[in-house]
Design an enzyme around this catalytic site. Sequence first.
Site, PDB file in Angstrom:
ATOM      1  CE  LYS A  35      48.739  48.587  44.854  1.00  0.00           C
ATOM      2  NZ  LYS A  35      47.567  48.507  45.738  1.00  0.00           N
ATOM      3  CG  ASN A  39      44.831  49.855  41.683  1.00  0.00           C
ATOM      4  OD1 ASN A  39      44.840  49.435  40.536  1.00  0.00           O
ATOM      5  ND2 ASN A  39      45.384  49.184  42.680  1.00  0.00           N
ATOM      6  CE1 TYR A  82      32.581  46.981  27.501  1.00  0.00           C
ATOM      7  CE2 TYR A  82      34.776  47.570  28.286  1.00  0.00           C
ATOM      8  CZ  TYR A  82      33.941  47.071  27.301  1.00  0.00           C
ATOM      9  OH  TYR A  82      34.475  46.673  26.101  1.00  0.00           O
ATOM     10  CB  ALA A  83      27.680  51.594  32.624  1.00  0.00           C
ATOM     11  N   GLY A  84      28.048  49.494  34.964  1.00  0.00           N
ATOM     12  CA  GLY A  84      27.601  48.261  35.601  1.00  0.00           C
ATOM     13  C   GLY A  84      27.096  48.493  37.005  1.00  0.00           C
ATOM     14  CB  CYS A  91      43.164  46.487  43.919  1.00  0.00           C
ATOM     15  SG  CYS A  91      44.322  45.117  44.088  1.00  0.00           S
ATOM     16  CE  LYS A  94      44.454  46.908  49.206  1.00  0.00           C
ATOM     17  NZ  LYS A  94      45.492  47.825  48.596  1.00  0.00           N
ATOM     18  CE  LYS A 154      39.376  40.349  38.691  1.00  0.00           C
ATOM     19  NZ  LYS A 154      40.565  41.117  38.240  1.00  0.00           N
ATOM     20  NE  ARG A 161      39.712  40.098  48.688  1.00  0.00           N
ATOM     21  CZ  ARG A 161      41.041  40.018  48.529  1.00  0.00           C
ATOM     22  NH1 ARG A 161      41.840  40.439  49.495  1.00  0.00           N
ATOM     23  NH2 ARG A 161      41.543  39.511  47.424  1.00  0.00           N
TER      24      ARG A 161
END
Length: 280
Positions: A35, A39, A82-84, A91, A94, A154, A161
């Site tokens: 898990k 991420n 995707y750049a940003g 998630c 953390k 997003k 957060r």
Amino acid sequence: RTAGATKLMRQLYAPFSRNHEKLVEMDIRSAELTKYAANAMLATRISFMNELANLAEVLGADIESVRHGMGLDPRIGSQFLYAGMGYGGSCFPKDVKALVKTGSEHDQVLHILEATERVNDAQKNVLFKKLVRFFGGADNLRGKTIALWGLSFKPNTDDMREAPSLVLIRELFALGCHVRAYDPVASKEALHILQREHGEARCEELLSISSSAVAATDNADALVLVTEWKEFRAPDFASLAQTLRAKAIFDGRNIYDPAEVAAAGLAYEGIGRVSRQAVQ
């Protein structure tokens, strides 16, 4: 873990696993690590693309073209390229931190994940640095009014957060800039967090939560696109050119065509893309 529990889970997930087995049996430690690892891998892809975007910009390349080319390779795929302005939410930050800490507790230095975190922290300052550069220095940016489209980390959530918008607003407040912000659903949560960090008096002085995207641009010097909500995807650039005093858009998610923005009479600044001057 028991045979009965495994059988029950297979029955539960059977309707979703007809074409591809999605239930994998493993020990508890491996399940936990899987898990976190998933991420952390996605977060690393984002930081890699953001670091590559910053290089592309100084080389005169366009990270959007690079992203598309990379994504055609089936070994890489097109997801999370995707750049940003950096990742946020609960998630990714953390889980990256948790793996780094777990490694440290077992005398394992996770160099890549430490770099992933450093790159992400730095990326959240990129648009502020672009604003400073565009206005010719921090002193010239001081006191300006900046419109922000999007506050949540997003689209399609009110989750604030680790949102990049919080870092940008913090930097703008430090220069006494006025912020006119609009988000379709996260405005209330954002206001609560900002008041807690900066105080109600400071927010009353420098922050205005707008009722619409258009209202946020009223009396603004420049527009910063922070979160790529669908309603921001096709604005009236000609109208914005008449509204924004400095006639500039800072596209933090690369959702606009730089040539189209420039043709409408607006300067364009993206992430990992060559700056465009407004066409007079």
